[in-house]
Design a protein around this motif. Structure first.
Motif, mmCIF file in Angstrom:
data_model
loop_
_atom_site.group_PDB
_atom_site.id
_atom_site.type_symbol
_atom_site.label_atom_id
_atom_site.label_comp_id
_atom_site.label_asym_id
_atom_site.label_seq_id
_atom_site.Cartn_x
_atom_site.Cartn_y
_atom_site.Cartn_z
ATOM 1 N N GLN A 145 0.820 -1.206 0.000
ATOM 2 C CA GLN A 145 0.000 0.000 0.000
ATOM 3 C C GLN A 145 0.857 1.259 0.000
ATOM 4 O OE1 GLN A 145 -1.943 -1.260 3.725
ATOM 5 N NE2 GLN A 145 -3.874 -1.004 2.631
ATOM 6 N N ARG A 146 0.265 2.340 -0.472
ATOM 7 C CA ARG A 146 0.884 3.649 -0.318
ATOM 8 C C ARG A 146 0.557 4.132 1.089
ATOM 9 N NH1 ARG A 146 -0.933 4.268 -5.883
ATOM 10 N NH2 ARG A 146 0.924 4.198 -7.194
ATOM 11 N N THR A 151 -3.777 3.248 -0.496
ATOM 12 C CA THR A 151 -4.183 2.629 -1.755
ATOM 13 C C THR A 151 -3.386 1.345 -1.960
ATOM 14 O OG1 THR A 151 -4.596 4.785 -2.724
ATOM 15 C CG2 THR A 151 -4.342 2.961 -4.257
ATOM 16 N N VAL A 153 -1.545 -1.258 -4.076
ATOM 17 C CA VAL A 153 -0.935 -1.251 -5.405
ATOM 18 C C VAL A 153 -0.523 -2.654 -5.865
ATOM 19 C CG1 VAL A 153 -0.161 1.140 -5.349
ATOM 20 C CG2 VAL A 153 1.315 -0.644 -4.405
ATOM 21 N N GLN A 171 -0.674 -7.038 -9.677
ATOM 22 C CA GLN A 171 -0.584 -5.581 -9.621
ATOM 23 C C GLN A 171 -2.006 -5.044 -9.628
ATOM 24 O OE1 GLN A 171 1.944 -3.777 -12.537
ATOM 25 N NE2 GLN A 171 1.442 -1.711 -11.880
ATOM 26 N N VAL A 172 -2.320 -4.208 -8.639
ATOM 27 C CA VAL A 172 -3.687 -3.710 -8.468
ATOM 28 C C VAL A 172 -3.827 -2.280 -8.987
ATOM 29 C CG1 VAL A 172 -5.511 -3.258 -6.771
ATOM 30 C CG2 VAL A 172 -3.979 -5.208 -6.463
ATOM 31 N N ASP A 173 -2.785 -1.475 -8.807
ATOM 32 C CA ASP A 173 -2.828 -0.077 -9.221
ATOM 33 C C ASP A 173 -1.541 0.273 -9.965
ATOM 34 O OD1 ASP A 173 -3.949 2.409 -9.481
ATOM 35 O OD2 ASP A 173 -3.455 3.107 -7.476
ATOM 36 N N ALA A 174 -1.572 1.360 -10.726
ATOM 37 C CA ALA A 174 -0.413 1.770 -11.525
ATOM 38 C C ALA A 174 0.762 2.127 -10.629
ATOM 39 C CB ALA A 174 -0.783 2.953 -12.410
ATOM 40 N N MET A 175 1.970 1.740 -11.049
ATOM 41 C CA MET A 175 3.202 2.033 -10.326
ATOM 42 C C MET A 175 4.305 2.295 -11.334
ATOM 43 S SD MET A 175 3.200 -1.152 -7.651
ATOM 44 C CE MET A 175 4.599 -0.618 -6.703
ATOM 45 N N GLN A 180 7.845 -0.752 -8.779
ATOM 46 C CA GLN A 180 7.543 -2.177 -8.955
ATOM 47 C C GLN A 180 8.740 -3.020 -8.540
ATOM 48 O OE1 GLN A 180 5.774 -3.535 -12.672
ATOM 49 N NE2 GLN A 180 5.091 -1.445 -13.078
#
Length: 198
Positions: A145-146, A151, A153, A171-175, A180
């Motif tokens: 998470q961030r 969020t 990720v 991968q759930v969210d953009a990174m 990564q």
């Protein structure tokens, strides 16, 4: 990296080893932990032939619960680090991921989704014969998470299986590519540490 990634622990290996393959089952990383080291030392290669070194992971101190594990490329350039969050990690696994040179402000965190899964798995494993099947019922999930808005990720989950140590990373969210890399190396290090804890 083409997600999801499948992580497989080699069974019956003297030193802990993890193979990482992408969604097409193409090998992308091979992790080997060195034994009998006072300071943890992990080498990450492209594949099991161990000809192409990709990363190194080294502890900053001798056998310590709160050691920091530093990532570097083959040339020794620092890529970041991961650190277990002290006593908070006794109940629920909690790790913090840092950029190079930063020791105060984590850019990402790893948290165990449900600590009761680990407790139930540990109890069930103690029952003869029944413990062999605990891998089908109790499978931990870890969330990257961030820290600012929590969020998610990335998500790492154990795949239900008999006598198998397989995990799936989604991968759930953009990174960014470097985030990564740091998240993946942190998850690999966390799995080695949590596996050692049981």
């Amino acid at each position: 990296m083409q997600y999801p990634l499948t992580l497989t622990f080699k069974l019956f290996a003297f030193a802990p080893q993890i193979s990482v393959a992408d969604h097409q089952d193409t090998p992308v990383l091979y992790v080997r932990q060195k034994l009998f080291k006072l300071k943890e030392a992990i080498t990450v290669f492209t594949d099991s032939k161990k000809t192409d070194l990709r990363y190194t992971i080294k502890a900053d101190r001798i056998i310590d619960f709160s050691a920091r594990y530093n990532f570097a490329d083959p040339a020794g350039q620092p890529l970041g680090s991961v650190k277990r969050r002290g006593l908070r990690s006794l109940w629920r696994a909690h790790y913090e991921i840092f950029a190079p040179g930063d020791t105060e402000n984590p850019m990402l965190t790893i948290r165990e989704e449900n600590p009761w899964v680990k407790v139930c798995d540990a109890l069930l494993c103690e029952i003869p014969l029944v413990g062999l099947f605990s891998g089908f019922f109790f499978n931990p999930v870890y969330l990257v998470q961030r820290p600012d808005d929590e969020t998610v990720v990335m998500r790492l989950e154990k795949i239900p299986a008999f006598l198998s140590r397989k995990f799936l990373i989604k991968q759930v969210d953009a990174m960014s590519e470097i985030d990564q890399e740091r998240a993946l190396l942190s998850l690999l290090m966390m799995l080695l540490l949590e596996r050692a804890r049981g």
